[in-house]
Enzyme design. Structure first.
Site, short mmCIF file in Angstrom:
data_model
loop_
_atom_site.label_atom_id
_atom_site.label_comp_id
_atom_site.label_asym_id
_atom_site.label_seq_id
_atom_site.Cartn_x
_atom_site.Cartn_y
_atom_site.Cartn_z
N LYS A 74 45.75 -14.84 64.03
CA LYS A 74 46.71 -14.75 62.92
C LYS A 74 48.02 -14.16 63.44
CE LYS A 74 47.07 -12.68 58.29
NZ LYS A 74 46.37 -11.84 57.29
N SER A 149 45.72 -13.94 52.92
CA SER A 149 46.85 -14.37 53.71
C SER A 149 46.47 -15.04 55.04
CB SER A 149 47.75 -13.17 54.01
OG SER A 149 47.05 -12.16 54.73
N SER A 173 42.04 -10.83 52.47
CA SER A 173 42.79 -11.87 53.18
C SER A 173 42.02 -12.59 54.27
CB SER A 173 44.07 -11.28 53.78
OG SER A 173 44.96 -10.91 52.75
#
Length: 466
Positions: A74, A149, A173
């Site tokens: 990420k 996210s 997330s």
């Protein structure tokens, strides 16, 4: 147990495939993908590392289990020499000066990073639409959001672009996008994995978490990343979880679920029916099931966002274009700060900074922020009492199925409420795992602090039960 990591490892050892071919194949898939999962492709680095693995195998040297395994990161983790953007305009050209501890441990084990993955800017969102790289598209239906996210990370795993990916979970997330894309996603106990090198959103709940297609792959990656780190004082030493231990589920006698989650008007009718059907299948296996009382979901969401916004306002105060980021000069220093932040932060990030500064301001902090802290203590106490009665708490991951791309941007409040079933476990700092079973967006398994092994055990039990 099923494991892509073990399968690929055996293929490499048996010389059925080369690491270079494996990595190049995955890089090609990432280049061609239309799901907006890629912020930066680490192709040069990946191929250099793959060549080294091939050389070791050719020389008859032993390779480790993770050596040569392609993974994604990420784009909120520092990896020295790579661009780390947090999917934001402010940091679109920022290069990391060092590597995050969790990522360094994977690199030391020989895993090969392929990609910095698209996500909500600074982790602010539940759909991976708040990003300068375009909305992440769901792996199953590209008209729907990928979740957030850590949406890019989840979609890359679901589409087999990466074997596993490392996301970040603050209020759900990792777990929510895992549910939206039908894979496994773990938020470990807070402090089990170092946060050093992870861009801070809300420091009191931020967790490093793996996403993968099997429980065994989650276990392998978790073990590598876990451990005390002198650079993060919230970390602690943890015992390794071995494969044999999660195959033995005899110790799990009682599970609980929060009845107010299921009797809530906000839950989708099918999600409710599927969850209750899963409960019945668990009962049929001789496990006792208890309905538990918990805080209302609106209270959980309000408490979480009060604290998370306050912490992100503080954490992002350093980003003004002076030391980091895309500086926009204006008439005075104060105006430069103002223009740099207003032009470079997303609307959602600005919303959270303004909200955070509001709850921390004089006249509001006692009434709002301190009340949020008190409620968090009550939530933790509630969990302690619950885990005196049950071994595991089971819940849906989300109240409803993924929205269409664009819908969440029109209604931020609805986006916040999509976190209703995940934020409580974050506030309690509990180990919580999404599994791709039970409802359209999976089920969430939680245990008491430091009981990450128990979560994986029950996931393994459910794999053959529902």
């Amino acid at each position: 147990m099923d494991s892509q990591i073990k399968h690929i490892h055996q293929q490499l050892v048996n010389k059925e495939i080369t690491c270079t071919a494996l990595v190049q194949d995955r890089l090609n898939l990432l280049k061609q993908n239309t799901h907006n999962t890629v912020n930066t492709l680490l192709d040069t680095l990946a191929l250099e590392l793959a060549a080294k693995v091939d050389a070791k195998i050719a020389n008859g040297e032993t390779i480790g289990l993770l050596e040569g395994i392609p993974f994604g990161i990420k784009d909120v983790y520092m990896v020295q020499g790579t661009t780390t953007t947090a999917s934001s305009n402010l940091l679109k050209n920022y290069k990391s000066a060092y590597t995050a501890t969790a990522i360094q441990k994977l690199l030391d084990a020989g895993a090969i990073p392929l990609v910095k993955e698209n996500c909500d800017s600074f982790g602010h969102g539940s759909s991976s639409e708040n990003t300068i790289f375009g909305a992440v598209k769901n792996a199953i239906n590209p008209d729907l959001v990928g979740g957030g996210s850590s949406g890019g990370s989840a979609v890359n795993v679901a589409k087999n672009y990466t074997v596993f990916s490392i996301g970040g979970d603050t209020g759900g997330s990792v777990r929510q996008p895992a549910g939206y894309n039908n894979i496994y996603g773990l938020k470990p106990t807070y402090g089990r994995i170092s946060r050093y090198g992870l861009m801070a959103y809300a420091s009191s709940t931020d967790c490093v978490g793996p996403l993968a297609k099997s429980i065994e792959d989650v276990r392998i990656v978790l073990n590598i990343m876990s451990g005390k780190d002198v650079k993060d004082q919230t970390t602690y030493a943890s015992a390794e979880i071995n494969e044999a231990s999660i195959l033995n589920t005899e110790g799990i006698k009682t599970i609980g679920y929060f009845k107010n989650f299921i009797d809530n008007d906000a839950i989708d009718a099918q999600v409710k029916l599927d969850f209750l059907a899963s409960i019945e299948k668990i009962k049929a296996k001789g496990i006792e099931v208890k309905a538990l009382d918990f805080f209302e979901s609106n209270t959980l969401v309000s408490t979480y966002y009060t604290l998370a916004m306050a912490e992100t306002a503080s954490n992002l105060s350093r980003l003004d274009g002076t030391n980091y980021g895309n500086r926009i000069e204006s008439g005075s220093l104060k105006e430069t700060y103002s223009v740099t932040r207003s032009e470079n932060f997303s609307e959602e990030t600005k919303r959270r900074i303004v909200g955070g500064n509001q709850v921390l301001s004089q006249g509001f902090s006692d009434a709002i922020y301190l009340k949020g802290l008190a409620l968090r203590d009550q939530i933790s106490a509630n969990f302690e009492n619950d885990f005196n009665e049950v071994d595991i708490i089971l819940s849906p991951v989300t109240p409803s199925t993924p929205p269409k791309i664009g819908d969440s941007l029109k209604d931020p409040h609805a986006m916040y409420l999509s976190d209703a079933y995940t934020v409580g476990f974050s506030l309690g700092q509990l180990p919580t795992l999404t599994i791709p079973q039970g409802t359209a967006t999976g089920l969430q398994i939680s245990a008491a602090k430091n009981n990450d092994e128990l979560v994986l055990k029950f996931a393994n039990f459910l794999k053959d039960t529902i």
